[in-house]
Motif scaffolding. Sequence first.
Motif, PDB file in Angstrom:
ATOM      1  N   THR A 291      -0.519  72.606 -14.311  1.00 27.32           N
ATOM      2  CA  THR A 291       0.937  72.606 -14.225  1.00 27.32           C
ATOM      3  C   THR A 291       1.441  71.172 -14.150  1.00 27.32           C
ATOM      4  OG1 THR A 291       0.950  72.687 -11.809  1.00 27.32           O
ATOM      5  CG2 THR A 291       0.863  74.797 -12.977  1.00 27.32           C
ATOM      6  N   SER A 321      -1.392  77.497  -5.478  1.00 26.90           N
ATOM      7  CA  SER A 321      -0.787  76.503  -6.362  1.00 26.90           C
ATOM      8  C   SER A 321      -1.810  75.621  -7.059  1.00 26.90           C
ATOM      9  CB  SER A 321       0.192  75.622  -5.568  1.00 26.90           C
ATOM     10  OG  SER A 321      -0.477  74.968  -4.505  1.00 26.90           O
ATOM     11  N   GLU A 472       4.872  75.784  -7.014  1.00 23.20           N
ATOM     12  CA  GLU A 472       4.700  77.078  -7.670  1.00 23.20           C
ATOM     13  C   GLU A 472       3.219  77.409  -7.796  1.00 23.20           C
ATOM     14  OE1 GLU A 472       6.565  76.626 -11.408  1.00 23.20           O
ATOM     15  OE2 GLU A 472       8.615  76.546 -10.603  1.00 23.20           O
ATOM     16  N   ARG A 473       2.926  78.690  -7.921  1.00 26.60           N
ATOM     17  CA  ARG A 473       1.553  79.120  -8.125  1.00 26.60           C
ATOM     18  C   ARG A 473       1.076  78.715  -9.515  1.00 26.60           C
ATOM     19  NH1 ARG A 473       0.677  85.041  -5.220  1.00 26.60           N
ATOM     20  NH2 ARG A 473       0.184  84.151  -3.181  1.00 26.60           N
ATOM     21  N   LEU A 478       4.814  85.035  -9.314  1.00 25.69           N
ATOM     22  CA  LEU A 478       5.775  84.742  -8.256  1.00 25.69           C
ATOM     23  C   LEU A 478       5.134  84.936  -6.886  1.00 25.69           C
ATOM     24  CD1 LEU A 478       8.967  86.492  -9.681  1.00 25.69           C
ATOM     25  CD2 LEU A 478       8.445  84.033  -9.694  1.00 25.69           C
ATOM     26  N   GLN A 683       2.905  90.413  -8.987  1.00 21.81           N
ATOM     27  CA  GLN A 683       3.495  89.902  -7.754  1.00 21.81           C
ATOM     28  C   GLN A 683       3.035  90.765  -6.576  1.00 21.81           C
ATOM     29  OE1 GLN A 683       7.782  90.041  -7.564  1.00 21.81           O
ATOM     30  NE2 GLN A 683       7.873  88.358  -6.087  1.00 21.81           N
TER      31      GLN A 683
END
Length: 827
Positions: A291, A321, A472-473, A478, A683
């Motif tokens: 990411t 994350s 964020e993961r 989510l 999720q």
Amino acid sequence: MRLDDRYYLFVLYAEVIVDARGEAGSRLWLYEVPPALLKRAQIGMGAVVPLGNQTVVGVIMRLRESLTDASSSDPLPTTIKPIETLLDQPLLSPALMKLVGLLQRETFCSEADAVHTVMPSVVRTRLRTIAELTGEIQGLRSSTHLMVAEAIRDAGGSMSLPALKQKFASVILKNALSALRKKGLLRGYVELIPPPAQFARTSLIQLNASPAQLEQFFREQGKRKRSQSALLTRLALHPEGAMPVQTLLQETGASDATLRQLESSGLARRVSHPSVPHDLMQEHAPAHELTLPQQNAIKAIQAALKTGSFQRQLLFGVTGSGKTEVYLRATSECLQQGRGVLILVPEIALTMQLTGAFRARFGDSVAVLHSQLSESERFDQWLRARAGEKSVVIGARSAIFAPLESVGLIIVDEEHETAYKQQNLPRYDARQLAEARARESNALLLLGSATPSLESYYQVEQGNAALLELPERASGVLMPLVQIVDLRQEKSGILSQPLRFAMERAITQGKQTLLLLNRRAFSPSLLCRECGYVAPCPHCSVALAYHLSPPTLRCHHCDHREPAPTRCPKCDGKRFAPHGIGTQRVEQAIQTAMPHVSVARLDRDALTSKERYVELLRAFRSGEIQILVGTQMIAKGLDFPNVQLVGVVNADTALYLPDFRAGERTFQLLTQVAGRAGRRELQGEVIIQTYNPDHPALLFAREHDFKGFYRWEMANRRELNYPPFCRMANLIAQSDYPDKPKALLETLKQKILVSEDWQSWGESPQARLLGPAPAPLSRLAGQYRFHMMLRMPFEMDAAAFLGRVIDGMPPDERALLQIDLDPVNLL
């Protein structure tokens, strides 16, 4: 200097801490350094010295040119014996000697206790003397001297003293060795005995599977192939990933046929010596694209490492994350610079989890130090790290003392965990020692957590640490949805209706559930419904917890045990029954309500052996267990891909403990365990049961809002002048006699109040003295306890001040006092 018959000779004296029990091992001993050893003698060196009628090993703490310089207050001995010999390498490097000094200063322990903490006992006891030939032996006239010399020569020029004693009578050997030394033909030295040469055997089994392959096997075949699972688990636990065939089969109980089946699957292979398969030596690509926050974090870490100076960074990343991938990339950068990496984790289970990822990336350069290894395996890892064969060390708290040279990066994973603080003497905090070691080595200190300690995040705000965020993961999924259930409105027993429905739904979807209750046993106590009597511990000021199978009352502090009565001991009433809930009761409730579901429990009582922990996690990961009930053990860093639901049976267990960190601990625990849900594709869902649904710690945890909780909690800390706005010390006095602890602390209180330090800082809002008062656990293991709390400004050297306060205390009184600087537990 001393006067010889003809001229002056230079004499050096060594202050040595020896490896011995009792009083002998708790003080400094003075020895003379012989002229032949003068050039080699240095601080931290291992020395073999005489002690009474035996020979022991010790560590040189100081070297003195004069007897009057000796730091010991003991009277000088009438005869100062010489050191017999020195080890070829220091036992404690300069960096570790610095940690010894810091331990002694910050934990108020003796220098000997600090040395024994830093240097593992397995090292201190594995020594042997070697006799080595240094000249030609042809001209020897004595047949016995020649016979001994020839035996040493035939053994390759050197031979251990135990081996020589097996070949020759002691009288012959002693005379021959003495004569050979005098002729300059022999020298003696001491070396660390290496572990048994198990890897020299021709038939070893080596793990040949990546972490992803192991996970797939346990998930798809683990339930059906239990023996193969046991073999793979044991190999994964071994620091080299390879074991002798017979040892592996004996420890697991598996058959040779099962082992051959495992080999045919390609998950293990036979080798002649431990090596890392080619594919595991390569740097595997991560399971996902990096990411943008991960890329930014890695760039910042690389830039810090290139400076070659001490820096502190906080890697603040939500659960899932990808912090582990950042650790791997940071380690790769550091190794490319030719420097070592030290990685601390709070629990052994996390050590094993990280080891798989690091071994897959860096192969045989990874050393593992944890208590599940055998003594021989730990010693082997210690020796290899000291020799430079291992450049990466992963371990729990005590791994901070690993003998790595040229450390360039120290990673503290889950840095918020209180497990980094040792609760028995000496009470060191591995996080503080990690910072001290990083400063000394000009290394980068990288702290990682999804819920950083308030102290660490405050350092960021003060500009003392750089913040690296992973908001964020990494999978793109989510964060889980969190629902708070008000138990005051529920009448369905231990499991609320929303939680029970969610569990049934997860099972129907083929998903798994984690249930957290941070309270073991069946119930916290037995209560008489007729007279109100609660069964107490006879040694501690707590109730005895009720355990099943067999029905037993146990104290979770002193481990007192007694059979559980069926009638009230006070009024003989029949309504003497469990009061409250523990993990055993939750497990029983699920088995009753959902008999079709497989459920297991993971807490300290369920871990009947060190292998049981790994076995339970393996069974859960493979899907054999559908619901896992546990204490905080299940909340820390573990990654279960199929967990869709997390339930918190009672979020209030620690919320109102008499500790100013109770809210922070609750928020951290709830956030961490919530992060176990929905880490892959869908999720996740989290249900928190509580009698305090409006408490801010729970509300912020529901929103995964660390920064909101931080602002709220810091406002309270600032108003009350609690850490991180001051330093704190907890002084605890305990005794068999109820009045003595308070009297001792009252005396110390008066000494503090009239001290020059307190007079200078007493007007500061950060300076406050509270107590003495009964400790929250006012009696523990038969000892009556009082405590006194000190809050001090950071400008005040707290360790030096407290050291002066206790200086001169009589030994019998000092033995009753415990000083916990920067405590993490106020009970």
